[in-house]
Enzyme design. Structure first.
Site, mmCIF file in Angstrom:
data_model
loop_
_atom_site.group_PDB
_atom_site.id
_atom_site.type_symbol
_atom_site.label_atom_id
_atom_site.label_comp_id
_atom_site.label_asym_id
_atom_site.label_seq_id
_atom_site.Cartn_x
_atom_site.Cartn_y
_atom_site.Cartn_z
ATOM 1 N N ASP A 1 0.842 -1.204 0.000
ATOM 2 C CA ASP A 1 0.000 0.000 0.000
ATOM 3 C C ASP A 1 0.872 1.247 0.000
ATOM 4 O OD1 ASP A 1 -2.298 1.499 0.037
ATOM 5 O OD2 ASP A 1 -2.702 1.214 2.168
ATOM 6 N N HIS B 1 2.716 3.698 -9.089
ATOM 7 C CA HIS B 1 2.519 2.274 -9.384
ATOM 8 C C HIS B 1 3.753 1.702 -10.090
ATOM 9 C CE1 HIS B 1 -1.434 2.333 -7.774
ATOM 10 N NE2 HIS B 1 -1.982 3.052 -8.742
ATOM 11 N N LEU C 1 12.257 -19.714 -5.169
ATOM 12 C CA LEU C 1 11.208 -18.938 -4.497
ATOM 13 C C LEU C 1 9.902 -19.166 -5.236
ATOM 14 C CD1 LEU C 1 10.288 -16.539 -2.557
ATOM 15 C CD2 LEU C 1 10.760 -15.026 -4.489
HETATM 16 C C1 FPP Z 1 -1.894 0.244 -3.297
HETATM 17 O O1 FPP Z 1 -1.467 1.572 -3.312
HETATM 18 C C2 FPP Z 1 -1.401 -0.430 -4.454
HETATM 19 C C3 FPP Z 1 -2.159 -0.992 -5.425
HETATM 20 C C4 FPP Z 1 -3.630 -0.994 -5.384
HETATM 21 C C5 FPP Z 1 -1.555 -1.609 -6.594
HETATM 22 C C6 FPP Z 1 -0.384 -2.495 -6.323
HETATM 23 C C7 FPP Z 1 0.445 -2.485 -7.530
HETATM 24 C C8 FPP Z 1 1.797 -2.450 -7.541
HETATM 25 C C9 FPP Z 1 2.612 -2.574 -6.346
HETATM 26 C C10 FPP Z 1 2.546 -2.225 -8.794
HETATM 27 C C11 FPP Z 1 2.537 -3.280 -9.805
HETATM 28 C C12 FPP Z 1 2.582 -4.675 -9.286
HETATM 29 C C13 FPP Z 1 3.079 -5.691 -9.998
HETATM 30 C C14 FPP Z 1 2.958 -7.063 -9.475
HETATM 31 C C15 FPP Z 1 3.794 -5.509 -11.249
HETATM 32 P P1 FPP Z 1 -2.546 2.708 -3.483
HETATM 33 O O2 FPP Z 1 -2.669 3.025 -4.928
HETATM 34 O O3 FPP Z 1 -3.825 2.331 -2.822
HETATM 35 O O4 FPP Z 1 -1.837 3.872 -2.717
HETATM 36 P P2 FPP Z 1 -2.522 4.990 -1.845
HETATM 37 O O5 FPP Z 1 -3.241 4.313 -0.707
HETATM 38 O O6 FPP Z 1 -1.360 5.792 -1.382
HETATM 39 O O7 FPP Z 1 -3.442 5.744 -2.748
#
Ligand code: FPP
Length: 234
Positions: free
Chosen positions: A12, A29, A123
């Site tokens: 997150d 992202h 892994l």
């Molecule tokens: C949460 O941060 C993150 C997500 C909903 C997306 C997770 C994606 C990635 C880590 C990148 C790509 C992953 C792969 C496997 C290639 P948020 O957007 O909710 O952040 P915020 O709470 O600060 O708005």
């Protein structure tokens, strides 16, 4: 007794990481995808045999369309660029969650990454996309099978029987489970960190594993019996 050290992470904070830098969420992202690579690379050094990452929850479909498209194309790009590297470094990839709402091109990439990395053993990397633990539990319960764990395994397209989580990490300052691995995390040690996901790497993983090793796990038993059950000492 389960011997694989299973770490799960709710990644997150990508959006806030970008906003704090006056950049758009896509930049966050993308930086989050770099953190996925770093953490997967470091994981075996901490004795982690199974790493499950929460990349897209079923509720994330409710995000603005542009952001959903960005994430889906990031997943495609990740699978395209990382599969060969996974084979080289021995990482077996498995995407868990529903597949019927993903684009056919993403499903094809998932299937070919899983096939290409099937024999890797350094892994096991599970990435959850269109994943909802509650939805998985309900669908597993509706299957007419006697072994619930096997039903749950099938419901999420897991490539091996589902395993209990030892350590569940959530980055990004929030303290909730957000519908992630609710069945498997029954006895997980929970670790919350203020670190935003794009800043997470080897040192932060090390701190979490260190904290895990300080915890006393009793699994509902008294301490002496719990030791026989096996606590990871990695
Ligand atoms: C949460 O941060 C993150 C997500 C909903 C997306 C997770 C994606 C990635 C880590 C990148 C790509 C992953 C792969 C496997 C290639 P948020 O957007 O909710 O952040 P915020 O709470 O600060 O708005």
């Amino acid at each position: 007794m389960q011997s694989t050290f299973h770490v799960a992470i709710i990644m997150d904070g990508n959006g806030r990481w970008a906003t704090e830098r006056a950049r758009n969420r896509t930049v966050g992202h993308r930086a989050g995808a770099d953190a996925v690579r770093r953490v997967a690379e470091a994981a075996p050094d901490f004795g982690i045999g199974l790493l499950t990452l929460y990349a897209f929850s079923s509720d994330n479909w409710m995000r603005p369309r542009g952001e959903v498209e960005t994430l889906m194309s990031l997943f495609e790009r990740f699978l395209r660029s990382e599969t060969a590297r996974c084979v080289e470094s021995g990482v077996r990839m498995n995407i868990i969650g529903r597949r019927d709402r993903l684009s056919p091109s993403l499903v094809r990439l998932i299937e070919s990454s899983e096939a290409a990395t099937r024999d890797c053993t350094a892994l096991r990397l599970r990435i959850a996309i269109d994943y909802s633990a509650r939805d998985a539990i309900v669908r597993a319960a509706l299957r007419d099978e006697t072994d619930f764990r096997a039903s749950l395994t099938a419901a999420i397209h897991a490539d091996a029987p589902i395993e209990d989580v030892d350590l569940l990490i959530r980055t990004g300052r929030e303290k909730r489970l957000s519908d992630f691995l609710l069945f498997e995390a029954a006895y997980a040690e929970l670790y919350f960190t203020d670190c935003l996901w794009p800043d997470f790497g080897r040192d932060e993983l090390s701190a979490a594993v260190h904290e895990f090793n300080r915890r006393k796990r009793r699994f509902g038993r008294v301490e002496s019996a719990a030791m026989e059950h096996g606590q990871c000492t990695t």
